[in-house]
Design a protein around this motif. Sequence first.
Motif, mmCIF file in Angstrom:
data_model
loop_
_atom_site.group_PDB
_atom_site.id
_atom_site.type_symbol
_atom_site.label_atom_id
_atom_site.label_comp_id
_atom_site.label_asym_id
_atom_site.label_seq_id
_atom_site.Cartn_x
_atom_site.Cartn_y
_atom_site.Cartn_z
ATOM 1 N N CYS A 314 -2.842 -16.587 -4.128
ATOM 2 C CA CYS A 314 -2.435 -15.187 -3.991
ATOM 3 C C CYS A 314 -2.745 -14.610 -2.617
ATOM 4 O O CYS A 314 -3.836 -14.800 -2.078
ATOM 5 C CB CYS A 314 -3.158 -14.328 -5.023
ATOM 6 N N TYR A 315 -1.788 -13.870 -2.095
ATOM 7 C CA TYR A 315 -2.006 -13.001 -0.936
ATOM 8 C C TYR A 315 -2.313 -11.594 -1.440
ATOM 9 O O TYR A 315 -1.860 -11.190 -2.516
ATOM 10 C CB TYR A 315 -0.735 -12.906 -0.100
ATOM 11 N N ALA A 316 -3.014 -10.826 -0.612
ATOM 12 C CA ALA A 316 -3.251 -9.420 -0.950
ATOM 13 C C ALA A 316 -2.158 -8.527 -0.378
ATOM 14 O O ALA A 316 -1.851 -7.478 -0.927
ATOM 15 C CB ALA A 316 -4.599 -8.963 -0.429
ATOM 16 N N GLY A 317 -1.573 -8.942 0.756
ATOM 17 C CA GLY A 317 -0.661 -8.062 1.480
ATOM 18 C C GLY A 317 -1.453 -7.254 2.494
ATOM 19 O O GLY A 317 -2.629 -6.944 2.300
ATOM 20 N N GLY A 318 -0.812 -6.899 3.603
ATOM 21 C CA GLY A 318 -1.503 -6.187 4.672
ATOM 22 C C GLY A 318 -1.992 -4.811 4.248
ATOM 23 O O GLY A 318 -1.286 -4.061 3.579
ATOM 24 N N PHE A 319 -3.216 -4.474 4.649
ATOM 25 C CA PHE A 319 -3.848 -3.211 4.265
ATOM 26 C C PHE A 319 -3.935 -2.221 5.424
ATOM 27 O O PHE A 319 -3.677 -1.032 5.270
ATOM 28 C CB PHE A 319 -5.260 -3.495 3.736
ATOM 29 N N GLY A 320 -4.341 -2.721 6.597
ATOM 30 C CA GLY A 320 -4.659 -1.834 7.711
ATOM 31 C C GLY A 320 -3.444 -1.343 8.481
ATOM 32 O O GLY A 320 -2.413 -2.016 8.554
ATOM 33 N N TYR A 321 -3.604 -0.174 9.107
ATOM 34 C CA TYR A 321 -2.508 0.431 9.869
ATOM 35 C C TYR A 321 -2.488 0.016 11.330
ATOM 36 O O TYR A 321 -1.479 0.196 12.010
ATOM 37 C CB TYR A 321 -2.565 1.958 9.741
ATOM 38 N N HIS A 322 -3.582 -0.559 11.828
ATOM 39 C CA HIS A 322 -3.578 -1.107 13.190
ATOM 40 C C HIS A 322 -3.350 -2.616 13.111
ATOM 41 O O HIS A 322 -3.892 -3.403 13.869
ATOM 42 C CB HIS A 322 -4.898 -0.794 13.897
ATOM 43 N N ALA A 323 -2.529 -3.002 12.148
ATOM 44 C CA ALA A 323 -2.161 -4.404 11.944
ATOM 45 C C ALA A 323 -0.650 -4.462 11.821
ATOM 46 O O ALA A 323 -0.032 -3.518 11.314
ATOM 47 C CB ALA A 323 -2.819 -4.938 10.677
ATOM 48 N N TYR A 324 -0.062 -5.565 12.262
ATOM 49 C CA TYR A 324 1.393 -5.649 12.163
ATOM 50 C C TYR A 324 1.814 -5.518 10.695
ATOM 51 O O TYR A 324 1.093 -5.910 9.779
ATOM 52 C CB TYR A 324 1.925 -6.951 12.768
ATOM 53 N N GLY A 325 2.950 -4.929 10.483
ATOM 54 C CA GLY A 325 3.467 -4.732 9.140
ATOM 55 C C GLY A 325 4.970 -4.582 9.199
ATOM 56 O O GLY A 325 5.639 -5.280 9.972
#
Length: 391
Positions: A314-325
């Motif tokens: 399982c992945y969690a998926g990106g959380f942070g806003y200073h991270a690519y998305g």
Amino acid sequence: MGKKNKPSLSLSHFVGVVVFSLCFVPKSVLGVKQELRFGKNGEFKILQVADMHFAEGKTTPCIDVFPKQMPSCSDINTTSFVKRMIQAEKPDFIVFTGDNIFGFDAIDAAKSLNAAFRPAIASNIPWAAVLGNHDQESTLSREGVMKHVVGLKNTLSQVNPAEAHIIDGFGNYNLEIGGVKGSCFENKSALNLYFLDSGDYSTVPAIRGYGWIKPSQQLWFQRTSAKLQRAYMRQPEKQKGPAPGLVYFHIPLPEFASFDSSNFTGVRQEGISSASVNSGFFTTMVEAGDVKAVFTGHDHLNDFCGELTGIQLCYAGGFGYHAYGKAGWSRRARVVVASLEKTGKGSWGDVKSIKTWKRLDDVNLTAIDRQVLWSKSLAGVHRKKQVGDHE
């Protein structure tokens, strides 16, 4: 004075003594210091936060959001999301699976780490963290980052296990989740959590790309799993099989590339950025026999779970806003709940099921992709089918 009659023992008193003697084993016998346990509702809930990429707070800009969001979007949005998730889910435990800070943009690693973990610390909920590939790129070494994390309030993180004298990386440890207080599983670990340092980048000149889980770490995992299984299958309440295990680290294994849209739940919107070599850790987990699910981060646009050889990846998926998305694709977090089986005596037994879902950072913290990762009943059916295939 006549001889006193001995008080008679009722059947219920006798049964109570027997049950107590079967269930009660001092913690010193197991050599386990229980710091986490299932609640009176028979559940244990874990919030996974992957890739916060925290840097300098309100001066750190967001990445991959709509232009209209840019003026007011920063690391503070990440902090707000953590707070909202804690308030909404009220987890028993929080796990941060690496790239907690984005080292290149963090002027002072210690201050950025303090700020990144502040919502968890303030909540007084136990939490733990592992390292990603960006945590050490500021003013602290990889070891220094982990030592700083271990010194923070309410964390159960460890730099490395005391019993492993030679082990690669920093942040390899395990935590045991005790059964409900007053039940036969009170002094047993009904759920085991394993944390590993999946490295940052290859240190072997002939091999390019990301790091991997090394043989020394796998040996520690094998020994720890075997030790926990032996303890679980002894008194009290002997068990026929091991307690379920959940594994957390940052960089996905090559086996995460085994899935397509027909056999996973969630989305896969980018390639699997695993190490370019396969160190065999997936096989090690399968052989151990207790691991039911693995949870990683690293690839922010993937948030799926897929089952391979009895283990959910399982992945969690990106959380942070200073991270690519991806603009318009909400940042997200993963929740996992392990539920115990209700016994005939009105108490709680061993783990019956492990479920998961994700929440999006939208107005309603929308919950999506609810699924059962593992259940005791389905595992039994699967075993019977395997036996039947060879009859």
